[in-house]
Design a protein around this motif. Structure first.
Motif, PDB file in Angstrom:
ATOM      1  N   ARG A 135       0.837  -1.202   0.000  1.00 60.15           N
ATOM      2  CA  ARG A 135       0.000   0.000   0.000  1.00 60.15           C
ATOM      3  C   ARG A 135       0.874   1.256   0.000  1.00 60.15           C
ATOM      4  NH1 ARG A 135      -5.158   2.588   1.852  1.00 60.15           N
ATOM      5  NH2 ARG A 135      -6.183   0.677   1.229  1.00 60.15           N
ATOM      6  N   GLU A 136       1.899   1.233   0.882  1.00 56.99           N
ATOM      7  CA  GLU A 136       2.737   2.438   1.001  1.00 56.99           C
ATOM      8  C   GLU A 136       3.557   2.694  -0.249  1.00 56.99           C
ATOM      9  OE1 GLU A 136       4.625   1.876   4.806  1.00 56.99           O
ATOM     10  OE2 GLU A 136       2.949   2.870   5.853  1.00 56.99           O
ATOM     11  N   ALA A 137       3.837   1.628  -0.998  1.00 60.54           N
ATOM     12  CA  ALA A 137       4.581   1.798  -2.252  1.00 60.54           C
ATOM     13  C   ALA A 137       3.652   2.210  -3.403  1.00 60.54           C
ATOM     14  CB  ALA A 137       5.313   0.510  -2.595  1.00 60.54           C
ATOM     15  N   GLY A 138       2.387   2.399  -3.096  1.00 64.05           N
ATOM     16  CA  GLY A 138       1.434   2.832  -4.126  1.00 64.05           C
ATOM     17  C   GLY A 138       0.981   1.706  -5.041  1.00 64.05           C
ATOM     18  N   ASN A 139       1.105   0.452  -4.541  1.00 66.94           N
ATOM     19  CA  ASN A 139       0.782  -0.687  -5.409  1.00 66.94           C
ATOM     20  C   ASN A 139      -0.566  -1.338  -5.116  1.00 66.94           C
ATOM     21  OD1 ASN A 139       3.205  -0.361  -6.705  1.00 66.94           O
ATOM     22  ND2 ASN A 139       4.305  -1.737  -5.314  1.00 66.94           N
ATOM     23  N   LEU A 140      -1.397  -0.660  -4.361  1.00 71.77           N
ATOM     24  CA  LEU A 140      -2.687  -1.254  -3.989  1.00 71.77           C
ATOM     25  C   LEU A 140      -3.422  -1.829  -5.205  1.00 71.77           C
ATOM     26  CD1 LEU A 140      -5.212  -1.709  -2.166  1.00 71.77           C
ATOM     27  CD2 LEU A 140      -5.810   0.664  -2.572  1.00 71.77           C
ATOM     28  N   GLU A 141      -3.596  -0.992  -6.219  1.00 67.20           N
ATOM     29  CA  GLU A 141      -4.419  -1.430  -7.349  1.00 67.20           C
ATOM     30  C   GLU A 141      -3.746  -2.535  -8.161  1.00 67.20           C
ATOM     31  OE1 GLU A 141      -5.996   1.951  -9.473  1.00 67.20           O
ATOM     32  OE2 GLU A 141      -7.289   2.459  -7.768  1.00 67.20           O
ATOM     33  N   ILE A 173      -5.707  -6.946   9.496  1.00 72.08           N
ATOM     34  CA  ILE A 173      -6.195  -8.223  10.024  1.00 72.08           C
ATOM     35  C   ILE A 173      -5.614  -8.492  11.403  1.00 72.08           C
ATOM     36  CG2 ILE A 173      -6.227 -10.719   9.685  1.00 72.08           C
ATOM     37  CD1 ILE A 173      -6.303 -10.231   6.695  1.00 72.08           C
ATOM     38  N   GLY A 174      -6.512  -8.596  12.380  1.00 74.83           N
ATOM     39  CA  GLY A 174      -6.105  -8.942  13.733  1.00 74.83           C
ATOM     40  C   GLY A 174      -5.266  -7.881  14.425  1.00 74.83           C
ATOM     41  N   THR A 175      -5.203  -6.690  13.852  1.00 73.06           N
ATOM     42  CA  THR A 175      -4.333  -5.653  14.393  1.00 73.06           C
ATOM     43  C   THR A 175      -5.120  -4.570  15.118  1.00 73.06           C
ATOM     44  OG1 THR A 175      -4.540  -4.408  12.328  1.00 73.06           O
ATOM     45  CG2 THR A 175      -2.666  -5.897  12.514  1.00 73.06           C
ATOM     46  N   GLY A 176      -6.444  -4.603  14.958  1.00 75.21           N
ATOM     47  CA  GLY A 176      -7.263  -3.533  15.526  1.00 75.21           C
ATOM     48  C   GLY A 176      -7.312  -2.325  14.607  1.00 75.21           C
ATOM     49  N   LYS A 177      -6.478  -2.319  13.560  1.00 76.33           N
ATOM     50  CA  LYS A 177      -6.525  -1.208  12.596  1.00 76.33           C
ATOM     51  C   LYS A 177      -7.541  -1.562  11.522  1.00 76.33           C
ATOM     52  CE  LYS A 177      -1.646  -0.068  12.802  1.00 76.33           C
ATOM     53  NZ  LYS A 177      -0.424  -0.607  12.256  1.00 76.33           N
ATOM     54  N   THR A 178      -8.477  -0.675  11.275  1.00 78.27           N
ATOM     55  CA  THR A 178      -9.439  -0.928  10.206  1.00 78.27           C
ATOM     56  C   THR A 178      -9.159   0.066   9.102  1.00 78.27           C
ATOM     57  OG1 THR A 178     -10.969  -0.864  12.052  1.00 78.27           O
ATOM     58  CG2 THR A 178     -11.905  -1.445   9.931  1.00 78.27           C
ATOM     59  N   ALA A 179      -9.360  -0.359   7.865  1.00 76.63           N
ATOM     60  CA  ALA A 179      -9.344   0.623   6.783  1.00 76.63           C
ATOM     61  C   ALA A 179     -10.516   1.566   7.070  1.00 76.63           C
ATOM     62  CB  ALA A 179      -9.531  -0.083   5.454  1.00 76.63           C
ATOM     63  N   THR A 180     -10.377   2.839   6.766  1.00 75.60           N
ATOM     64  CA  THR A 180     -11.534   3.712   6.962  1.00 75.60           C
ATOM     65  C   THR A 180     -12.613   3.247   5.986  1.00 75.60           C
ATOM     66  OG1 THR A 180     -10.898   5.277   5.246  1.00 75.60           O
ATOM     67  CG2 THR A 180     -10.040   5.687   7.478  1.00 75.60           C
ATOM     68  N   PRO A 181     -13.873   3.501   6.302  1.00 74.90           N
ATOM     69  CA  PRO A 181     -14.929   3.095   5.370  1.00 74.90           C
ATOM     70  C   PRO A 181     -14.693   3.656   3.967  1.00 74.90           C
ATOM     71  CG  PRO A 181     -15.883   3.685   7.478  1.00 74.90           C
ATOM     72  CD  PRO A 181     -14.420   4.017   7.577  1.00 74.90           C
ATOM     73  N   ASP A 182     -14.154   4.874   3.879  1.00 79.86           N
ATOM     74  CA  ASP A 182     -13.892   5.449   2.548  1.00 79.86           C
ATOM     75  C   ASP A 182     -12.777   4.706   1.823  1.00 79.86           C
ATOM     76  OD1 ASP A 182     -15.870   7.330   2.604  1.00 79.86           O
ATOM     77  OD2 ASP A 182     -14.588   8.916   3.439  1.00 79.86           O
ATOM     78  N   ASP A 183     -11.693   4.374   2.544  1.00 81.84           N
ATOM     79  CA  ASP A 183     -10.594   3.611   1.923  1.00 81.84           C
ATOM     80  C   ASP A 183     -11.075   2.242   1.461  1.00 81.84           C
ATOM     81  OD1 ASP A 183      -8.724   5.558   2.271  1.00 81.84           O
ATOM     82  OD2 ASP A 183      -7.823   4.673   4.080  1.00 81.84           O
ATOM     83  N   ALA A 184     -11.842   1.587   2.321  1.00 80.39           N
ATOM     84  CA  ALA A 184     -12.349   0.254   1.964  1.00 80.39           C
ATOM     85  C   ALA A 184     -13.268   0.367   0.752  1.00 80.39           C
ATOM     86  CB  ALA A 184     -13.087  -0.364   3.152  1.00 80.39           C
ATOM     87  N   ASP A 185     -14.131   1.370   0.769  1.00 78.10           N
ATOM     88  CA  ASP A 185     -15.074   1.530  -0.341  1.00 78.10           C
ATOM     89  C   ASP A 185     -14.336   1.776  -1.666  1.00 78.10           C
ATOM     90  OD1 ASP A 185     -17.886   1.588  -1.112  1.00 78.10           O
ATOM     91  OD2 ASP A 185     -17.526   3.691  -1.627  1.00 78.10           O
ATOM     92  N   ALA A 186     -13.251   2.542  -1.589  1.00 77.75           N
ATOM     93  CA  ALA A 186     -12.476   2.825  -2.807  1.00 77.75           C
ATOM     94  C   ALA A 186     -11.849   1.534  -3.342  1.00 77.75           C
ATOM     95  CB  ALA A 186     -11.398   3.865  -2.509  1.00 77.75           C
ATOM     96  N   ALA A 187     -11.327   0.713  -2.440  1.00 72.89           N
ATOM     97  CA  ALA A 187     -10.741  -0.561  -2.883  1.00 72.89           C
ATOM     98  C   ALA A 187     -11.828  -1.470  -3.465  1.00 72.89           C
ATOM     99  CB  ALA A 187     -10.030  -1.244  -1.718  1.00 72.89           C
ATOM    100  N   HIS A 188     -12.984  -1.473  -2.811  1.00 73.67           N
ATOM    101  CA  HIS A 188     -14.097  -2.298  -3.320  1.00 73.67           C
ATOM    102  C   HIS A 188     -14.534  -1.821  -4.698  1.00 73.67           C
ATOM    103  CE1 HIS A 188     -15.611  -4.472   0.511  1.00 73.67           C
ATOM    104  NE2 HIS A 188     -14.346  -4.139   0.667  1.00 73.67           N
ATOM    105  N   ALA A 189     -14.583  -0.505  -4.869  1.00 73.53           N
ATOM    106  CA  ALA A 189     -14.988   0.040  -6.178  1.00 73.53           C
ATOM    107  C   ALA A 189     -13.984  -0.377  -7.248  1.00 73.53           C
ATOM    108  CB  ALA A 189     -15.094   1.563  -6.110  1.00 73.53           C
ATOM    109  N   PHE A 190     -12.694  -0.380  -6.868  1.00 77.45           N
ATOM    110  CA  PHE A 190     -11.675  -0.806  -7.821  1.00 77.45           C
ATOM    111  C   PHE A 190     -11.862  -2.290  -8.182  1.00 77.45           C
ATOM    112  CE2 PHE A 190      -7.648  -2.853  -8.831  1.00 77.45           C
ATOM    113  CZ  PHE A 190      -7.301  -2.138  -9.974  1.00 77.45           C
ATOM    114  N   ILE A 191     -12.150  -3.099  -7.170  1.00 79.88           N
ATOM    115  CA  ILE A 191     -12.384  -4.537  -7.419  1.00 79.88           C
ATOM    116  C   ILE A 191     -13.576  -4.704  -8.365  1.00 79.88           C
ATOM    117  CG2 ILE A 191     -13.194  -6.678  -6.307  1.00 79.88           C
ATOM    118  CD1 ILE A 191     -11.483  -5.767  -3.827  1.00 79.88           C
TER     119      ILE A 191
END
Ligand code: PGA
Length: 252
Positions: A135-141, A173-191
């Motif tokens: 993600r930090e390297a900009g490779n999410l998509e 996962i299992g870290t207590g960190k959640t993607a923000t709803p907006d970040d998750a939604d953006a990834a879902h839209a890309f999928i």
């Protein structure tokens, strides 16, 4: 219309007797509360028969967390999809990041499992998601696109109804960190866009995409409110009725 689909991945937790007891309580609670989403739980292989028996007639789906990419043979320690089908299990989670990370499952191995499951008319939850580094390297998509294109290689359009995608950013996962709803939604839209390009708008519009990664009673409503988030794949918070029930009844 996409029916919300919430799944509990128990991972390597709960013995068969603990699992059956909890599943019985969950089934009872679901009957009482009534749920509008589809509910699934995925116990360990050895707990599958007892858990399936405990939720019988409740409408809860029981799934496996993994399966072999062969039907039978000299594969010590593996469980064949035919064995799962024989005990009435028709749904399987494939490509979970823990399988990728700790057991060396590549996109190609995962694809062979997807194709085998579909050939047996099983339903699949295919997990995808990036690591923090990616993600930090900009490779999410590019990561998501590769996981989808290879993971779904040779899956026919007519088989896509049996596929659910779970977007699980590994760092959540299992870290207590959640993607923000907006970040998750953006990834879902890309999928969804990627699946539209691979198949059709229609297939993409009907695709259920779950979010996974530290889903809790306190964040499920905000996540599920997002246009492209159709469900959740819940790990830690699926292990106790007090956590999982508020998640599956989130809309009430
Ligand atoms: P978590 O796990 O809810 O404990 O973060 C999610 C998953 O790995 O499916």
């Amino acid at each position: 219309m996409r029916t919300p689909y919430i799944a509990g991945n128990w991972k390597m937790n709960l013995t068969p007797s603990e699992g059956a007891r909890y599943a019985g309580e969950l089934a009872e609670a679901v009957r009482k509360a009534g749920v509008s989403c589809r509910v699934m739980i995925a116990p360990s292989f050895v707990a599958l028969p007892a858990v399936a028996e405990a939720v019988k007639g409740s409408g809860i789906t029981v799934a496996a967390q993994n399966m072999a990419n062969h039907l039978s043979g000299a594969y010590t320690g593996e469980v064949s999809p035919e064995m799962l089908k024989d005990i009435g299990i028709n749904t399987v989670i494939l490509g979970h990041s823990e399988r990728r990370q700790y057991y060396g499952e590549t996109d190609e191995i995962i694809n062979s499992k997807v194709l085998l499951a579909l050939s047996l008319k099983m339903e699949v939850i295919l997990c995808v998601g990036e690591t923090l580094e990616e993600r930090e390297a900009g490779n999410l998509e590019s990561v998501l696109e590769r996981q989808l294109r290879v993971g779904l290689k040779d899956v026919l359009p007519a088989e896509m109804g049996a596929i659910t995608i779970a977007y699980e950013p590994v760092w959540a996962i299992g870290t207590g960190k959640t993607a923000t709803p907006d970040d998750a939604d953006a990834a879902h839209a890309f999928i969804r866009r990627t699946v539209a390009a691979m198949y059709s708008e229609d297939i993409a519009n009907n695709l259920i995409i779950q979010y996974g990664g530290s889903v809790k009673p306190g964040n499920v409503v905000a996540l599920m409110a997002k246009e492209n988030i159709d469900g959740a794949l819940v790990g830690g918070a699926s292990l106790k009725l007090d956590d999982f029930l508020p998640i599956i009844t989130y809309s009430k």
